[in-house]
Design an enzyme around this catalytic site. Structure first.
Site, PDB file in Angstrom:
ATOM      1  N   ARG A  10       0.818  -1.219   0.000  1.00  0.00           N
ATOM      2  CA  ARG A  10       0.000   0.000   0.000  1.00  0.00           C
ATOM      3  C   ARG A  10       0.852   1.271   0.000  1.00  0.00           C
ATOM      4  O   ARG A  10       0.501   2.259   0.646  1.00  0.00           O
ATOM      5  CB  ARG A  10      -0.948   0.024   1.217  1.00  0.00           C
ATOM      6  CG  ARG A  10      -2.004  -1.072   1.219  1.00  0.00           C
ATOM      7  CD  ARG A  10      -3.129  -0.716   0.263  1.00  0.00           C
ATOM      8  NE  ARG A  10      -4.214  -1.675   0.322  1.00  0.00           N
ATOM      9  CZ  ARG A  10      -5.336  -1.488   1.022  1.00  0.00           C
ATOM     10  NH1 ARG A  10      -5.519  -0.379   1.703  1.00  0.00           N
ATOM     11  NH2 ARG A  10      -6.277  -2.398   1.011  1.00  0.00           N
ATOM     12  N   ARG A  14      -3.598   6.908   0.686  1.00  0.00           N
ATOM     13  CA  ARG A  14      -4.086   8.150   1.285  1.00  0.00           C
ATOM     14  C   ARG A  14      -3.113   8.855   2.222  1.00  0.00           C
ATOM     15  O   ARG A  14      -3.309  10.016   2.550  1.00  0.00           O
ATOM     16  CB  ARG A  14      -5.396   7.882   2.027  1.00  0.00           C
ATOM     17  CG  ARG A  14      -6.564   7.673   1.076  1.00  0.00           C
ATOM     18  CD  ARG A  14      -7.749   7.079   1.781  1.00  0.00           C
ATOM     19  NE  ARG A  14      -7.393   5.737   2.255  1.00  0.00           N
ATOM     20  CZ  ARG A  14      -8.259   4.893   2.801  1.00  0.00           C
ATOM     21  NH1 ARG A  14      -9.512   5.244   2.966  1.00  0.00           N
ATOM     22  NH2 ARG A  14      -7.866   3.692   3.189  1.00  0.00           N
ATOM     23  N   ARG A  23      -7.351  11.539  -5.568  1.00  0.00           N
ATOM     24  CA  ARG A  23      -8.578  10.951  -5.025  1.00  0.00           C
ATOM     25  C   ARG A  23      -9.715  11.957  -4.902  1.00  0.00           C
ATOM     26  O   ARG A  23     -10.882  11.583  -4.870  1.00  0.00           O
ATOM     27  CB  ARG A  23      -8.306  10.323  -3.658  1.00  0.00           C
ATOM     28  CG  ARG A  23      -7.953   8.874  -3.683  1.00  0.00           C
ATOM     29  CD  ARG A  23      -9.132   7.990  -4.106  1.00  0.00           C
ATOM     30  NE  ARG A  23      -9.923   7.536  -2.978  1.00  0.00           N
ATOM     31  CZ  ARG A  23     -11.191   7.802  -2.790  1.00  0.00           C
ATOM     32  NH1 ARG A  23     -11.836   8.577  -3.629  1.00  0.00           N
ATOM     33  NH2 ARG A  23     -11.834   7.316  -1.758  1.00  0.00           N
ATOM     34  N   ASP A  59      -6.524  -3.197  -7.305  1.00  0.00           N
ATOM     35  CA  ASP A  59      -7.065  -3.738  -6.052  1.00  0.00           C
ATOM     36  C   ASP A  59      -7.326  -5.223  -6.232  1.00  0.00           C
ATOM     37  O   ASP A  59      -7.666  -5.665  -7.325  1.00  0.00           O
ATOM     38  CB  ASP A  59      -8.358  -3.018  -5.656  1.00  0.00           C
ATOM     39  CG  ASP A  59      -8.714  -3.333  -4.209  1.00  0.00           C
ATOM     40  OD1 ASP A  59      -8.210  -2.635  -3.318  1.00  0.00           O
ATOM     41  OD2 ASP A  59      -9.461  -4.305  -3.969  1.00  0.00           O
ATOM     42  N   TYR A 136     -14.264 -12.199   0.698  1.00  0.00           N
ATOM     43  CA  TYR A 136     -15.039 -10.993   0.363  1.00  0.00           C
ATOM     44  C   TYR A 136     -16.306 -11.352  -0.410  1.00  0.00           C
ATOM     45  O   TYR A 136     -17.376 -10.796  -0.172  1.00  0.00           O
ATOM     46  CB  TYR A 136     -14.191 -10.011  -0.457  1.00  0.00           C
ATOM     47  CG  TYR A 136     -13.210  -9.231   0.390  1.00  0.00           C
ATOM     48  CD1 TYR A 136     -13.626  -8.119   1.125  1.00  0.00           C
ATOM     49  CD2 TYR A 136     -11.886  -9.609   0.491  1.00  0.00           C
ATOM     50  CE1 TYR A 136     -12.733  -7.411   1.919  1.00  0.00           C
ATOM     51  CE2 TYR A 136     -10.988  -8.917   1.279  1.00  0.00           C
ATOM     52  CZ  TYR A 136     -11.421  -7.822   1.997  1.00  0.00           C
ATOM     53  OH  TYR A 136     -10.542  -7.128   2.792  1.00  0.00           O
TER      54      TYR A 136
HETATM   55  O1  CP3 Z   1       0.154  -1.390  -2.578  1.00  0.00           O
HETATM   56  C1  CP3 Z   1      -0.178  -0.524  -3.413  1.00  0.00           C
HETATM   57  O2  CP3 Z   1       0.226   0.639  -3.380  1.00  0.00           O
HETATM   58  C2  CP3 Z   1      -1.060  -0.961  -4.566  1.00  0.00           C
HETATM   59  C3  CP3 Z   1      -2.433  -0.717  -4.372  1.00  0.00           C
HETATM   60  C4  CP3 Z   1      -3.316  -1.685  -3.589  1.00  0.00           C
HETATM   61  C5  CP3 Z   1      -4.645  -1.326  -3.263  1.00  0.00           C
HETATM   62  N1  CP3 Z   1      -5.257  -2.411  -2.712  1.00  0.00           N
HETATM   63  C6  CP3 Z   1      -5.271  -0.018  -3.524  1.00  0.00           C
HETATM   64  C7  CP3 Z   1      -6.343   0.421  -2.587  1.00  0.00           C
HETATM   65  C8  CP3 Z   1      -3.122  -3.009  -3.155  1.00  0.00           C
HETATM   66  C9  CP3 Z   1      -1.879  -3.871  -3.195  1.00  0.00           C
HETATM   67  C10 CP3 Z   1      -4.369  -3.448  -2.610  1.00  0.00           C
HETATM   68  C11 CP3 Z   1      -4.582  -4.818  -2.100  1.00  0.00           C
HETATM   69  C12 CP3 Z   1      -5.777  -5.095  -1.304  1.00  0.00           C
HETATM   70  N2  CP3 Z   1      -7.050  -4.604  -1.450  1.00  0.00           N
HETATM   71  C13 CP3 Z   1      -5.804  -6.039  -0.268  1.00  0.00           C
HETATM   72  C14 CP3 Z   1      -4.655  -6.893   0.151  1.00  0.00           C
HETATM   73  C15 CP3 Z   1      -3.705  -6.112   0.982  1.00  0.00           C
HETATM   74  C16 CP3 Z   1      -4.167  -5.887   2.368  1.00  0.00           C
HETATM   75  O3  CP3 Z   1      -4.238  -4.729   2.770  1.00  0.00           O
HETATM   76  O4  CP3 Z   1      -4.439  -6.889   3.059  1.00  0.00           O
HETATM   77  C17 CP3 Z   1      -7.114  -6.060   0.263  1.00  0.00           C
HETATM   78  C18 CP3 Z   1      -7.612  -6.901   1.404  1.00  0.00           C
HETATM   79  C19 CP3 Z   1      -7.894  -5.162  -0.514  1.00  0.00           C
HETATM   80  C20 CP3 Z   1      -9.342  -4.887  -0.393  1.00  0.00           C
HETATM   81  C21 CP3 Z   1      -9.584  -3.473  -0.062  1.00  0.00           C
HETATM   82  N3  CP3 Z   1      -9.422  -2.422  -0.952  1.00  0.00           N
HETATM   83  C22 CP3 Z   1     -10.012  -2.929   1.170  1.00  0.00           C
HETATM   84  C23 CP3 Z   1     -10.292  -3.732   2.416  1.00  0.00           C
HETATM   85  C24 CP3 Z   1     -10.115  -1.546   0.983  1.00  0.00           C
HETATM   86  C25 CP3 Z   1     -10.636  -0.532   1.951  1.00  0.00           C
HETATM   87  C26 CP3 Z   1      -9.686  -0.308   3.047  1.00  0.00           C
HETATM   88  C27 CP3 Z   1      -9.242   1.111   3.086  1.00  0.00           C
HETATM   89  O5  CP3 Z   1      -8.051   1.309   3.369  1.00  0.00           O
HETATM   90  O6  CP3 Z   1     -10.077   1.992   2.881  1.00  0.00           O
HETATM   91  C28 CP3 Z   1      -9.705  -1.254  -0.326  1.00  0.00           C
HETATM   92  C29 CP3 Z   1      -9.622   0.074  -0.960  1.00  0.00           C
HETATM   93  C30 CP3 Z   1      -8.255   0.481  -1.448  1.00  0.00           C
HETATM   94  N4  CP3 Z   1      -7.501  -0.262  -2.297  1.00  0.00           N
HETATM   95  C31 CP3 Z   1      -7.580   1.689  -1.169  1.00  0.00           C
HETATM   96  C32 CP3 Z   1      -6.378   1.655  -1.888  1.00  0.00           C
HETATM   97  C33 CP3 Z   1      -5.323   2.725  -1.954  1.00  0.00           C
HETATM   98  C34 CP3 Z   1      -8.107   2.805  -0.304  1.00  0.00           C
HETATM   99  C35 CP3 Z   1      -9.245   3.401  -1.062  1.00  0.00           C
HETATM  100  C36 CP3 Z   1      -9.214   4.879  -1.242  1.00  0.00           C
HETATM  101  O7  CP3 Z   1      -8.276   5.459  -1.821  1.00  0.00           O
HETATM  102  O8  CP3 Z   1     -10.214   5.465  -0.816  1.00  0.00           O
END
Ligand code: CP3
Length: 329
Positions: A10, A14, A23, A59, A136
């Site tokens: 990640r 944000r 965003r 994602d 999920y």
């Molecule tokens: O690592 C990186 O920079 C690449 C981007 C990336 C995202 N999601 C973008 C994202 C990666 C590698 C993921 C993987 C992901 N997504 C996982 C596995 C990694 C982990 O954290 O366990 C999981 C479980 C998800 C599912 C997911 N996507 C969730 C649970 C959420 C919401 C949580 C949150 O932080 O709000 C997301 C949304 C998401 N995916 C965001 C980002 C940057 C935040 C959304 C936003 O910008 O509003």
């Protein structure tokens, strides 16, 4: 490389001002579906942090839409699936799709990023592992106890296995297409697999993850296999066959690596919350992780899970410098 490489799960997100600015204009799915924007966001942490790898901005839940599942990201709640998969008929209705069509935007973003990076650092592609994606799909979003997921395993094993067969196929195709588009490493995120007992992992999950890993072998790129809370599962997870095992901070890195054996590389494992602490304490903890890795090649420094949105960006940049300094060989 003459020091331990470092990147962060990640690392685009944000906690970065540059990301928040993007965003404001687009929601997360719009960013993912617009290759130019996704590429830009992927490159933000490369410019700001001097990390040693890029990870494509996408994602793990993007393939759901290709399967015909309705996926939304809501404010506060995270991902929401309004028509979750609960029955054999639901599983049957899931579409096997071609990632080169339905996820072409990810593949295009990979091509753009490779061109922009011009060999500066490698680009990591990724997907969710079949179990974490299934959780999920079945729960309809994030879960605490995985009750419906485990209930499907326990009471309708044939439905569970049918779902996992489909997800393994989709995951393998998706990762293969990312590699062919230019991803030089792939990471399989089994973020929530630590909720399972070793027995359930062996019976209900391992054969499918192994199928994905083994199917990717002929592509010839390193495979990272990551999960959290996996200290009860490490040896089983290793047997799926990846080149690198990702571990979180709930186990000491030397203990994990000792148990896994030196024939596998290791990635981790600073607690993401450590990044909130004062710099001298961060420094002590970074040094501790590096000491436990013994400065051996085969350690990739990372957090034990993704960077949290409130993390001070200067602390993240400082960790990159610390890792490079202390691990100089
Ligand atoms: O690592 C990186 O920079 C690449 C981007 C990336 C995202 N999601 C973008 C994202 C990666 C590698 C993921 C993987 C992901 N997504 C996982 C596995 C990694 C982990 O954290 O366990 C999981 C479980 C998800 C599912 C997911 N996507 C969730 C649970 C959420 C919401 C949580 C949150 O932080 O709000 C997301 C949304 C998401 N995916 C965001 C980002 C940057 C935040 C959304 C936003 O910008 O509003």
């Amino acid at each position: 490389m003459d020091c331990t490489p470092v990147w962060f799960m990640r690392q685009a997100g944000r906690y970065m001002e540059e990301y928040r600015r993007v965003r404001k204009k687009y929601d997360i799915l719009t960013i993912c579906k617009n290759p130019e924007v996704a590429a830009e966001v992927t490159l933000q942490p490369i410019r700001r942090l001097h990390v040693d790898a890029a990870i494509i901005f996408a994602d793990i839940l993007l393939p759901l839409q290709g399967m015909g599942v309705n996926l939304e990201f809501t404010r506060g709640e995270g991902p929401v699936i309004r028509d979750p998969i609960r029955t054999a008929a639901d599983v049957k209705a899931l579409r096997l799709f071609d990632p080169r069509e339905d996820l072409s935007f990810v593949l295009e973003a990979i091509q753009i990023v490779r061109k922009e990076l011009n060999g500066k650092v490698p680009l990591i592609g990724f997907s969710g592992a079949p179990f974490t994606v299934a959780s999920y799909l079945i729960e309809g979003g994030h879960s605490t106890h995985y009750i419906r997921t485990k209930l499907m395993m326990y009471s309708e094993p044939s439905t569970w296995h049918a779902l996992m067969r489909k997800l393994a196929k989709i995951t393998l195709e998706y990762l293969r297409s990312q590699i062919r588009a230019g991803a030089q490493v792939v990471q399989i995120f089994d973020s929530w697999v630590g909720c399972l007992s070793p027995g359930d992992y062996s019976n209900f999950v391992l054969p499918y993850t192994r199928q994905v890993v083994q199917g990717l072998k002929e592509e010839g790129v390193p495979i990272i296999h990551f999960g959290t809370g996996t200290s009860g599962l490490l040896e089983l997870m290793k047997s799926a066959g990846s080149d690198v095992m990702g571990v979180d901070w709930r186990i000491d890195l030397d203990e994990a690596w000792g148990r896994l054996g030196r024939d596998v590389a290791i990635q981790g494992n600073l607690d993401p919350v450590a990044l909130f602490g004062p710099l001298h304490e961060i420094e002590r903890r970074v040094e501790d992780v590096l000491k436990r890795a013994g400065n051996r090649p085969g350690h990739i420094f990372n957090l034990g899970h993704g960077i949290l949105p409130q993390t001070p960006v200067d602390h993240v940049a400082a960790v990159v410098e610390m890792v490079h300094q202390y691990s100089k060989r």
